[in-house]
Design a protein around this motif. Sequence first.
Motif, mmCIF file in Angstrom:
data_model
loop_
_atom_site.group_PDB
_atom_site.id
_atom_site.type_symbol
_atom_site.label_atom_id
_atom_site.label_comp_id
_atom_site.label_asym_id
_atom_site.label_seq_id
_atom_site.Cartn_x
_atom_site.Cartn_y
_atom_site.Cartn_z
ATOM 1 N N THR A 28 0.827 -1.206 0.000
ATOM 2 C CA THR A 28 0.000 0.000 0.000
ATOM 3 C C THR A 28 0.868 1.265 0.000
ATOM 4 O O THR A 28 0.354 2.362 -0.092
ATOM 5 N N PHE A 29 2.183 1.082 0.084
ATOM 6 C CA PHE A 29 3.123 2.203 0.010
ATOM 7 C C PHE A 29 2.752 3.321 0.980
ATOM 8 O O PHE A 29 2.776 4.506 0.629
ATOM 9 N N ASP A 30 2.402 2.962 2.200
ATOM 10 C CA ASP A 30 1.916 3.943 3.178
ATOM 11 C C ASP A 30 2.927 5.038 3.496
ATOM 12 O O ASP A 30 2.543 6.146 3.858
ATOM 13 N N ASP A 31 4.193 4.733 3.381
ATOM 14 C CA ASP A 31 5.217 5.715 3.738
ATOM 15 C C ASP A 31 5.781 6.437 2.526
ATOM 16 O O ASP A 31 6.819 7.099 2.625
ATOM 17 N N ARG A 53 0.425 8.995 0.435
ATOM 18 C CA ARG A 53 -0.444 7.904 0.866
ATOM 19 C C ARG A 53 -0.838 8.057 2.332
ATOM 20 O O ARG A 53 -1.871 7.558 2.743
ATOM 21 N N ARG A 54 -0.042 8.779 3.079
ATOM 22 C CA ARG A 54 -0.301 8.874 4.511
ATOM 23 C C ARG A 54 -1.376 9.904 4.835
ATOM 24 O O ARG A 54 -2.282 9.629 5.612
ATOM 25 N N ASP A 55 -1.261 11.103 4.231
ATOM 26 C CA ASP A 55 -2.235 12.145 4.616
ATOM 27 C C ASP A 55 -2.974 12.764 3.440
ATOM 28 O O ASP A 55 -3.766 13.688 3.628
ATOM 29 N N THR A 78 -5.364 2.572 -5.764
ATOM 30 C CA THR A 78 -5.138 3.146 -7.092
ATOM 31 C C THR A 78 -5.069 4.663 -6.999
ATOM 32 O O THR A 78 -5.824 5.284 -6.252
ATOM 33 N N VAL A 79 -4.151 5.226 -7.751
ATOM 34 C CA VAL A 79 -3.994 6.678 -7.852
ATOM 35 C C VAL A 79 -4.326 7.094 -9.287
ATOM 36 O O VAL A 79 -4.008 6.367 -10.241
ATOM 37 N N VAL A 93 6.421 9.996 -22.252
ATOM 38 C CA VAL A 93 6.068 8.760 -21.561
ATOM 39 C C VAL A 93 5.906 9.096 -20.092
ATOM 40 O O VAL A 93 6.798 9.707 -19.490
ATOM 41 N N TYR A 94 4.783 8.727 -19.528
ATOM 42 C CA TYR A 94 4.477 9.008 -18.126
ATOM 43 C C TYR A 94 4.682 7.727 -17.311
ATOM 44 O O TYR A 94 4.129 6.678 -17.639
ATOM 45 N N TYR A 95 5.463 7.854 -16.260
ATOM 46 C CA TYR A 95 5.792 6.712 -15.402
ATOM 47 C C TYR A 95 5.221 6.929 -14.011
ATOM 48 O O TYR A 95 5.515 7.949 -13.361
ATOM 49 N N CYS A 96 4.432 5.997 -13.547
ATOM 50 C CA CYS A 96 3.963 6.003 -12.167
ATOM 51 C C CYS A 96 5.083 5.480 -11.264
ATOM 52 O O CYS A 96 5.818 4.553 -11.637
ATOM 53 N N THR A 97 5.208 6.068 -10.080
ATOM 54 C CA THR A 97 6.278 5.641 -9.191
ATOM 55 C C THR A 97 5.895 5.838 -7.733
ATOM 56 O O THR A 97 5.096 6.738 -7.425
ATOM 57 N N ALA A 98 6.446 5.029 -6.875
ATOM 58 C CA ALA A 98 6.366 5.206 -5.426
ATOM 59 C C ALA A 98 7.730 5.709 -4.970
ATOM 60 O O ALA A 98 8.751 5.050 -5.250
ATOM 61 N N PHE A 99 7.752 6.839 -4.294
ATOM 62 C CA PHE A 99 9.042 7.467 -4.016
ATOM 63 C C PHE A 99 8.955 8.402 -2.834
ATOM 64 O O PHE A 99 7.875 8.645 -2.290
ATOM 65 N N THR A 100 10.096 8.919 -2.449
ATOM 66 C CA THR A 100 10.159 9.973 -1.442
ATOM 67 C C THR A 100 11.038 11.096 -1.968
ATOM 68 O O THR A 100 11.827 10.893 -2.897
ATOM 69 N N GLY A 101 10.859 12.293 -1.384
ATOM 70 C CA GLY A 101 11.762 13.390 -1.689
ATOM 71 C C GLY A 101 11.288 14.383 -2.725
ATOM 72 O O GLY A 101 12.099 15.107 -3.313
ATOM 73 N N TRP A 102 9.976 14.462 -2.960
ATOM 74 C CA TRP A 102 9.477 15.447 -3.931
ATOM 75 C C TRP A 102 10.016 16.836 -3.597
ATOM 76 O O TRP A 102 9.977 17.275 -2.461
ATOM 77 N N GLY A 103 10.503 17.504 -4.618
ATOM 78 C CA GLY A 103 10.968 18.876 -4.432
ATOM 79 C C GLY A 103 12.347 19.006 -3.816
ATOM 80 O O GLY A 103 12.777 20.113 -3.485
ATOM 81 N N THR A 104 13.040 17.887 -3.691
ATOM 82 C CA THR A 104 14.397 17.907 -3.134
ATOM 83 C C THR A 104 15.365 17.285 -4.119
ATOM 84 O O THR A 104 14.980 16.769 -5.161
ATOM 85 N N ASN A 105 16.639 17.308 -3.773
ATOM 86 C CA ASN A 105 17.655 16.628 -4.569
ATOM 87 C C ASN A 105 17.900 15.208 -4.086
ATOM 88 O O ASN A 105 18.892 14.576 -4.479
ATOM 89 N N HIS A 106 17.011 14.721 -3.223
ATOM 90 C CA HIS A 106 17.216 13.401 -2.610
ATOM 91 C C HIS A 106 16.032 12.497 -2.909
ATOM 92 O O HIS A 106 15.383 12.000 -2.000
ATOM 93 N N LEU A 107 15.758 12.317 -4.195
ATOM 94 C CA LEU A 107 14.689 11.419 -4.593
ATOM 95 C C LEU A 107 15.119 9.978 -4.369
ATOM 96 O O LEU A 107 16.241 9.606 -4.658
#
Length: 122
Positions: A28-31, A53-55, A78-79, A93-107
């Motif tokens: 569920t990629f909660d984090d 996914r959390r808030d 589903t998103v 090409v659009y790629y769906c991804t689960a990730f952290t760090g939006w808006g930073t240099n630490h994706l």
Amino acid sequence: EVQLVESGGGLVQAGGSLRLSCAAFGSTFDDYLIGWFRQAPGEDREGVSCISRRDGSTYYADSAKGRFTISSDNAKNTVYLQMNSLKPEDTAVYYCTAFTGWGTNHLSFAAWGQGTQVTVSS
């Protein structure tokens, strides 16, 4: 097995709309943030939009603000990315991804979808 499965790309005329879907399996990629990056030929990968996914917080690139809307159906894991007023420069090409760090240099990316082509004709 953790998977992100995308659907919904296609060919549309400028000013038209498309909705992309990203279904998650195995987690569920909660984090994580779930969202889309896109890449056009010869261009760098660009973050488009994502949702927590959390808030449920949402984030958009300047190029997407006011035209794209991201949402989540947690019951379906589903998103969705509703894309309106599409422009030829949205072609990629659009790629769906689960990730952290939006808006930073630490994706940091946990999973990727297979990618879906969006083509906007002028």
